[in-house]
Design an enzyme around this catalytic site. Structure first.
Site, PDB file in Angstrom:
ATOM      1  N   GLY A 226       0.824  -1.209   0.000  1.00  0.00           N
ATOM      2  CA  GLY A 226       0.000   0.000   0.000  1.00  0.00           C
ATOM      3  C   GLY A 226       0.852   1.250   0.000  1.00  0.00           C
ATOM      4  O   GLY A 226       2.062   1.186  -0.223  1.00  0.00           O
ATOM      5  N   ASN A 227       0.240   2.381   0.228  1.00  0.00           N
ATOM      6  CA  ASN A 227       0.978   3.637   0.289  1.00  0.00           C
ATOM      7  C   ASN A 227       0.365   4.528   1.364  1.00  0.00           C
ATOM      8  O   ASN A 227      -0.639   4.171   1.983  1.00  0.00           O
ATOM      9  CB  ASN A 227       1.001   4.313  -1.083  1.00  0.00           C
ATOM     10  CG  ASN A 227      -0.393   4.632  -1.568  1.00  0.00           C
ATOM     11  OD1 ASN A 227      -1.075   5.475  -1.003  1.00  0.00           O
ATOM     12  ND2 ASN A 227      -0.836   3.926  -2.614  1.00  0.00           N
ATOM     13  N   ARG A 228       0.968   5.693   1.560  1.00  0.00           N
ATOM     14  CA  ARG A 228       0.613   6.526   2.704  1.00  0.00           C
ATOM     15  C   ARG A 228      -0.439   7.593   2.403  1.00  0.00           C
ATOM     16  O   ARG A 228      -0.659   8.503   3.197  1.00  0.00           O
ATOM     17  CB  ARG A 228       1.877   7.207   3.249  1.00  0.00           C
ATOM     18  CG  ARG A 228       2.733   6.260   4.088  1.00  0.00           C
ATOM     19  CD  ARG A 228       4.214   6.574   3.986  1.00  0.00           C
ATOM     20  NE  ARG A 228       4.542   7.961   4.211  1.00  0.00           N
ATOM     21  CZ  ARG A 228       4.889   8.478   5.380  1.00  0.00           C
ATOM     22  NH1 ARG A 228       4.943   7.716   6.447  1.00  0.00           N
ATOM     23  NH2 ARG A 228       5.201   9.737   5.489  1.00  0.00           N
TER      24      ARG A 228
END
Ligand code: CTP
Length: 400
Positions: free
Chosen positions: A208-210
């Site tokens: 995933g990412n932030r």
């Protein structure tokens, strides 16, 4: 500077308890709030709660403290009146100018902007009487927030739920900052993607990412406030739905692509604020991947995800559709942004610099909006809603 004076009208619906949180948000962010409940509202939340949370006495009738002429003064001195929840009854009274208690008197004397956040059963909301009253109030310049769809009192679900207090607060802030603005996106359908995709490895893990989704939500909220029909394709955000917006939840890049393409078919504008994963694991393990005691882990093989922004830019679903991308860059921000704008083929690219403590999850943002026509619009550091307003200004110009 004096604190902005807000009158919080509360009418008699079960959602009255949510107005306590709205009140808290308003007071904690530096607003002077006077609560004016109706007598029925006090069946749900008592006067002591309103009085303690607002720091002011509370009354429902015009007969208390008559020497202070409260039925006139409270409305006259307000910078904003917000009625949350607004029942069908209070909307009807406001539309017809009836004034039989302190709140309805206040609504008649107020010369400041008025925001109504209706909450009621679906049948009552859809009734032609209510719909005509809402139309009347909007024609006169009041802001009437669309109710949310979801669980109502008891077992019922449908349209008529009070939007999340954080979203009502955001509408109030916008009205205090900008006044009641022209709905320059009325009749337009806009699509916004927000959040970050998650590409599953096994049932418990993902890549995933932030991205928090806050910028995309700000875009959706401001477009709705400007009168647009908004579809928000939301990837793993966990944020409350913006008022009056259709939210389509998605998980992966492939799901996001499908949802965006579907919604874009009749859209006037598409804004891709989501952080879409460029790659996903080539294989999905149906069972949890286990560590094997004495062995090195298997490498994760990745495959490319579709580039949604490039795809919708190349194959415009409608002539004149305006497409906006976002670029998160860590260095050479403008040069990389220009190159990306060309590569993606969109009309506008919002370029912002990201880093460990920049942009992701924060309430503020700073950016430059690059236009395919060579324009450059810098947006100073400020709330994400301000950047969103600039994006819609530029989109509205291009829609003509
Ligand atoms: N985007 C997309 N589909 C992808 C990847 C990105 O639609 N598979 C969109 C994003 O929503 C954003 C824009 O493309 O609007 C830019 O994304 P970014 O990750 O910054 O650009 P990339 O093309 O991935 O370039 P790079 O990672 O090489 O900087």
């Amino acid at each position: 500077m004096d604190k902005p004076k807000v009158v919080l009208g509360v009418s008699g619906g079960i959602a009255a308890y949510k107005a306590c949180e709205l009140l808290r948000r308003l007071t904690e962010s530096g607003h002077e709030v006077r609560v004016v409940p109706t007598a029925s509202a006090l069946h749900f939340v008592g006067a002591a709660t309103w009085s303690a949370l607002s720091g002011h006495p509370v009354s429902t009738e015009v007969w208390d403290d008559v020497h202070e002429v409260p039925h006139v003064r409270i409305g006259q001195h307000a910078d904003l009146v917000v009625v949350a929840p607004a029942t069908a009854d209070v909307l009807a009274k406001a539309a017809h100018g009836l004034a039989d208690d302190l709140l309805t008197n206040t609504l008649l004397t107020a010369r400041c902007p008025v925001v109504f956040a209706p909450a009621m059963h679906t049948e009552m909301w859809e009734h032609p009487a209510t719909q005509e009253n809402v139309a009347t109030l909007r024609r006169r310049g009041a802001v009437v927030i669309e109710p949310a769809v979801g669980r109502l009192t008891g077992v019922d679900t449908g349209k008529g739920r009070l939007p999340d207090p954080a979203e009502i607060y955001a509408v109030c802030r916008r009205v205090l900052d900008r006044g009641v603005t022209e709905p320059d996106l009325r009749g337009r359908h806009v699509v916004v993607s927000a959040g970050g995709t998650r590409e599953p490895l096994d049932p418990v893990r993902f890549l995933g990412n932030r991205s928090s989704g806050k910028q995309g939500y700000a875009l959706a909220r401001t477009a709705a406030a400007r009168g647009a029909r908004v579809t928000l394709v939301a990837a793993n955000t966990g944020l409350p739905d913006p008022a009056g917006v259709d939210v389509v939840p998605v998980g992966t890049a492939v799901q996001l692509r499908e949802a965006v393409l579907k919604a874009a078919a009749d859209a006037d504008a598409v804004v891709m604020a989501a952080a879409v994963a460029d790659f996903r694991p080539a294989a999905y393990a149906a069972g949890k991947i286990k560590k094997k005691d004495d062995k090195e882990p298997d490498p994760i093989v990745l495959v490319r995800n579709p580039d949604v922004l490039a795809e919708i830019s190349a194959e415009r679903a409608r002539a004149g559709q305006v497409i906006v991308g976002f670029a998160a860059e860590t260095d050479d921000v403008l040069a990389n942004g220009r190159a990306k704008l060309e590569r993606k083929g969109c009309d506008l690219l919002v370029v912002n610099e990201v880093g460990e403590r920049k942009t992701f999850g924060s309430e503020e943002n700073e950016a430059v909006v690059l236009g395919a026509d060579g324009t450059e619009t810098p947006v100073a550091h400020g709330p994400k809603d301000h950047l969103a307003e600039t994006v819609w200004d530029l989109v509205a110009q291009r829609l003509g």
